[in-house]
Each structure stands twice: as structure tokens, then as C-alpha cells.
Design an enzyme around this catalytic site. Structure first.
Site, PDB file in Angstrom:
ATOM      1  N   TYR A 277      28.275  29.005   1.646  1.00  0.00           N
ATOM      2  CA  TYR A 277      27.603  29.073   2.945  1.00  0.00           C
ATOM      3  C   TYR A 277      27.502  30.539   3.365  1.00  0.00           C
ATOM      4  CZ  TYR A 277      29.093  24.161   3.218  1.00  0.00           C
ATOM      5  OH  TYR A 277      29.322  22.827   2.964  1.00  0.00           O
ATOM      6  N   HIS A 283      24.849  23.363   6.089  1.00  0.00           N
ATOM      7  CA  HIS A 283      24.492  23.165   4.693  1.00  0.00           C
ATOM      8  C   HIS A 283      24.693  24.462   3.901  1.00  0.00           C
ATOM      9  CE1 HIS A 283      22.794  19.187   5.418  1.00  0.00           C
ATOM     10  NE2 HIS A 283      22.140  19.686   6.460  1.00  0.00           N
ATOM     11  N   LYS A 314      19.246  24.313  -3.231  1.00  0.00           N
ATOM     12  CA  LYS A 314      20.168  25.444  -3.290  1.00  0.00           C
ATOM     13  C   LYS A 314      19.756  26.381  -4.425  1.00  0.00           C
ATOM     14  CE  LYS A 314      23.900  22.326  -1.891  1.00  0.00           C
ATOM     15  NZ  LYS A 314      23.602  22.439  -0.465  1.00  0.00           N
TER      16      LYS A 314
END
Length: 336
Positions: A277, A283, A314
Site C-alpha cells: 500500500y 486497496h 495491481k
């Protein structure tokens, strides 16, 4: 146009110069044109040239003995069909910007061709990427799978920017060692927990993972006593390495990310060391896997990692560890 094969190159006379000037094919030599095997076969396939005494199949049969040639040809043809000018160059190919060609433009990509079963050497790969950056090019992998389908990956060596400073501490928190876990008696809402360290067991106890404990001990934010004696971070690391053979690599990467202000948490559910993060967000933005210097892995494994990371929105980074440096190598699928 009629060309000749001299045993290495396919050559055209002065009439071949039009192919260079209009389409960026080949290299000018004297009054003629020298074509690479990939260029010659493509032009034969497009009925632009004939080669004396050779048909397409015969010439392909000669060139196919070169390592990885058929895959290189498939990549060459695919990129030409997409409207790019492509030439042999550093790695396997260099690709020009759309509308550009040799002598009248700049190349944009350097491409290395792999099969899905080829081994990716992270040390060599990161060096190649940095060399491409120094040449102001983007580095791509063109991967040909066992059904001859093509996938392109952009590879970058990321210098992760800092996003903040790790939280400080007024005094070290005292904890007790249970196996490789540190247990601190702390109420909810303390600075450690607010900075996303540990897992709460109950209203009175916070459990810290080994990588967290080592980082906090090195910053004098955690104190652990073992058998009445204070324990050092190195002693903790030595003890933890008996339970986790990857702890040294994971600890290096965890500490580097924390120092840059990121918050790494376990990435086990994604098959990697960390989900990361950038700040206290709901998220994570990255998956990061720590790899020691000298690590190699099949391209198929990299592909699985990239596909998974993309599916959960991601970035996929491999943290390559050197003596005094960590290179974050990012893989991302790209559409040309």
C-alpha cells in the site's frame, strides 16, 4: 526483385534501395542492400522479392537451424503487420516509432524474443533494461507460447519514489518472544497499530510478524528480551531463518519499502511475499516478490504472476536484491 543468398545474408542490387527508403528494410551496403534472414523471408512471403535458387520453404529450412529463429521470425512478421518498421538490433530487434524509419526517425523499443519455457535471469534482465533506458528506449519481451501466440511485456527497473517517512517512536515497545513472533501488551489505538503493524489477538495483545519485529528493532522501536537478555535484530534474524529460508530477502525488501513510506503486508493469498500500500488506503497497488541476486525463473512463472496482478488491478514487481541495492523490476503486458 531478384535477390541472391550468399550463405549468410540475402542481397539485392541497386533496385533494392527502394525497399530501404520506402519501408526501412535492410542495411545499405555500397550500391546495394543487405537483408537479414527475417527481412528476406518476410519480403518473400509478401511477394516483394525472389531469391535465386531458393523458395520460401528452402530458405526457411536453412535459417531454422539458428537458435530461436522461427520465434524471431514470428515476432518480426507480427510487428511488421502492425505497421512498425523493425530491424535486427540490440537484444533481438529494435522497433521504430510509427511513421519513423532508419535515417529519418528514432527507434522506440528494444525487443528480446523468448519462449514460454525460457528462463528469465533477473540479473541479466535488469542490466539489459538499464542499458535500454540509457539509450532512451523501452525494453520489451516478446514471448511466443507453445501454440505460437505472442504476448508482449514491457519491463522496467523502477526506482520506487518515497511516499512518506516511517513513523517514529518515543521509546521502544517491550515484547516477549514466542517462537518467531513477538507479543506486545498494547491497548488498541497505539502508534504501532495505527501504522499498520501487527495483528491484534485481543484488547490487550498485539502480535508482530518476524519482518515487522526486525525492522522495528533496528529502529529502536521494539525491545525483545530472551532468557533475561536483550535480543539484537541480527540474533532475531538468525533465529527466524531456521523457520523461514526466505526471511533474509523478505526482511531486506520489507525494510526498504517501509523506509520509503510504503506499507507492505503479506501477499500470500496472491502467491507472493507482499501486497503493498502507498499510504493507509483500502486497496494495495502492488505485489512484490523478493528475489536474491542470481535468481532465475521460467517465463511461464512470470506470466502467471503478471496475469494475476493484472486481474486484481495491481502492478507486479520483483525486488532483486544486491549487496547494497534493491532493483524493483516491473513486468506489465503491453499492446503495441
Amino acid at each position: 526483385m531478384l535477390a541472391i543468398f550468399d550463405g549468410t545474408w540475402v542481397r539485392l542490387g541497386g533496385e533494392g534501395r527502394a525497399l530501404y527508403e520506402q519501408g526501412g528494410y535492410g542495411r545499405l551496403e555500397g550500391t546495394g542492400l543487405r537483408l537479414s534472414p527475417e527481412e528476406a523471408l518476410y519480403l518473400m512471403e509478401r511477394s516483394k522479392i525472389d531469391v535465386k535458387d531458393f523458395g520460401f520453404d528452402a530458405l526457411l529450412g536453412l535459417f531454422a537451424g539458428q537458435p530461436n529463429f522461427v520465434r524471431r521470425y514470428l515476432v518480426y512478421r507480427d510487428i511488421r503487420e502492425r505497421g512498425y518498421v523493425i530491424q535486427p538490433g540490440p537484444q533481438d530487434f529494435r522497433v521504430f516509432r510509427r511513421g519513423h524509419k532508419p535515417g529519418a526517425g528514432k527507434s522506440r523499443y528494444l525487443i528480446r524474443v523468448l519462449s514460454e519455457r525460457d528462463i528469465v535471469d533477473f540479473d541479466r534482465l535488469s542490466q539489459d533494461v538499464l542499458a535500454a533506458v540509457n539509450m532512451r528506449k523501452q525494453y520489451l519481451l516478446a514471448v511466443v507460447d507453445d501454440e505460437d501466440e505472442l504476448t508482449y511485456y514491457e519491463v522496467r527497473v523502477q526506482d520506487l519514489p518515497g511516499v512518506g517517512e516511517p513513523a517514529g517512536c518515543a521509546a521502544p515497545v517491550e515484547a516477549t518472544l514466542f517462537g518467531t513472533y513477538a507479543l506486545a501488551h498494547l491497548p488498541p489505538g497505539t502508534p504501532l497499530e495505527e501504522d499498520w503493524y501487527g495483528k491484534r489477538l485481543d484488547p490487550e495483545r498485539l502480535l508482530l510478524r518476524p519482518v515487522e519485529s526486525i525492522f522495528l528493532m533496528r529502529r529502536d522501536c521494539l525491545s525483545i528480551v530472551q532468557e533475561g537478555e536483550p535480543m539484537t535484530a541480527e540474533q532475531f534474524l538468525d533465529a527466524a531463518s531456521g523457520k523461514d529460508v526466505e526471511i533474509r530477502e523478505k526482511e531486506r525488501v520489507f525494510s526498504d519499502l517501509r523506509e520509503k513510506g510504503y506499507i507492505p503486508r503479506t501477499g500470500y493469498k496472491f502467491g507472493h511475499h507482499f501486497r503493498v500500500y502507498s499510504g493507509k488506503k483500502s486497496h494495495s497497488e502492488m505485489l512484490v516478490h523478493a528475489v536474491p541476486s542470481g535468481t532465475s525463473t521460467p517465463m511461464s512463472g512470470v506470466s502467471r504472476s503478471v496475469r494475476l496482478a493484472h486481474s486484481v488491478k495491481k502492478k507486479m514487481l520483483f525486488a532483486c536484491i544486491y549487496n547494497t541495492d534493491i532493483r524493483y523490476v516491473e513486468f506489465a503486458r503491453i499492446k503495441l
